[in-house]
Scaffold this active site. Structure first.
Site, short mmCIF file in Angstrom:
data_model
loop_
_atom_site.label_atom_id
_atom_site.label_comp_id
_atom_site.label_asym_id
_atom_site.label_seq_id
_atom_site.Cartn_x
_atom_site.Cartn_y
_atom_site.Cartn_z
N LYS A 71 19.38 -12.43 -10.78
CA LYS A 71 19.24 -13.22 -12.02
C LYS A 71 19.78 -14.64 -11.80
CE LYS A 71 19.41 -9.08 -14.86
NZ LYS A 71 20.18 -8.13 -15.68
N GLN A 115 25.61 -6.97 -18.94
CA GLN A 115 24.98 -6.14 -17.92
C GLN A 115 25.35 -4.67 -18.16
OE1 GLN A 115 22.82 -7.39 -15.66
NE2 GLN A 115 22.43 -5.39 -14.75
N ASP A 140 18.28 -10.20 -23.98
CA ASP A 140 17.93 -8.86 -23.51
C ASP A 140 17.14 -8.10 -24.57
OD1 ASP A 140 18.47 -7.83 -21.01
OD2 ASP A 140 20.58 -7.43 -21.43
#
Ligand code: GUN
Length: 318
Positions: A71, A115, A140
């Site tokens: 990322k 995460q 997300d």
């Protein structure tokens, strides 16, 4: 349709000739997305706004470290300012919530992801943690607000979770229209299966979602024009389950032992590629399929978030 690799026909086991699948390359498609985003980010420079992303990690899982580094690399390539904050695995839930609240308040950050999975010695309520992220920065798409909007078909004002969004891009690459098709999703996780169902539904497919309690998944899959698999089970979907010519998208990342590799293991998807390749019309590889698209869609959501913040600051909505 730049990212497809057309393969020739092959002999099938009955001596007839059957077309084998076209591979849908996530590596190539994600590269095109990153190039487009880089241009957009360059154009935003006149406004003095640089899209920015913060990745919050709890603990130090090796797989998470790998995902986060890809990322960071993609963000650098696109021109997004990305920061990786790692909290120790001894952190408490309250400390995680406070860290999220601080980022929510920081106007210079447009996108925030936590995460998953959380790697902590303390009990963590994952739902509470993902819902603590401001829906306006939830790139997300995991908060209840964004998931609720998606489930109602309000696709333009929410953030769509990156993996299903990437799958839709890959399906789009085939030229096969989703509207009116029968789609089968395997898995109902909050990050892949459930939002994938919603996204296909609101793109006008008729959707069946299969899960661990579904009876005879093979029969369900055999009826599908489009199959998206996010089951977390290595090579579960076999070629003989498939309707000939279907679009097959594999979200799986599983490690199986392989003595021929220096690492002693190799990565496979949730689809048994060799048999599915003989029967599907289009198929994504693992690696190089959905994985790079997930990263590209995170970059896209971050740029969208920055554009929305800019528009809000200018007093009008995008
Ligand atoms: N862990 C594995 N995939 C993902 C993802 O797409 N987002 C987050 N936050 N965690 C993950």
């Amino acid at each position: 349709m730049l990212s497809l690799w057309r393969h020739s026909t092959a002999s099938c086991c009955f001596g007839g000739r059957r077309s084998i699948a076209t591979i849908i390359s996530g590596n190539q498609t994600s590269k095109l997305v990153r190039e487009r985003l880089k241009k957009e980010v360059d154009e935003m420079k006149v406004t003095k706004v640089v899209p920015s992303l913060l990745v919050l990690q709890v603990g130090n899982r090796e797989d998470s470290n790998l995902y986060i580094s890809s990322k960071m690399k993609a963000a650098a390539e696109v021109g997004i300012e990305a920061k990786h904050v790692r909290l120790p695995n001894t952190v408490t839930q309250d400390e995680v919530l406070r860290a999220i609240a601080a980022v929510n308040e920081d106007a210079s950050v447009h996108g925030l992801i936590v995460q998953l999975p959380l790697d902590s010695v303390n009990r963590m309520d994952v739902e509470m943690v993902t819902n603590a992220v401001s829906p306006l920065k939830d790139v997300d798409g995991l908060s209840c607000i964004n998931a609720g909007k998606l489930s109602r078909g309000d696709l333009n004002s929410c953030f769509i979770p990156c993996t299903p969004n990437g799958c839709m891009e890959l399906i789009g690459q085939t030229g096969v229209s989703v509207a009116g098709k029968h789609a089968v999703v395997i898995g109902r996780s909050k990050i892949v299966g459930a939002p994938m169902h919603d996204l296909l539904l609101w793109n006008h497919a008729t959707v069946t979602t299969c899960h661990s309690k579904t009876r005879d998944i093979a029969t369900q899959v055999g009826r599908a024009d489009i199959v998206v698999v996010g089951a977390g089970r290595a090579e579960m979907v076999r070629g003989d389950w498939l309707k000939e010519g279907c679009v097959l998208i594999d979200c799986g990342i599983n490690y199986v032992s392989d003595a021929s590799k220096p690492s002693g293991k190799r990565v496979v998807g949730d689809v048994h590629f060799a048999s599915a390749y003989q029967r599907a019309g289009f198929i994504t590889p693992v690696p190089g399929g959905v994985g790079p698209m997930t990263v590209a869609m995170l970059m896209q959501n971050t740029v969208v978030s920055a554009r929305r913040a800019l528009a809000n600051a200018a007093g009008h909505c995008l």
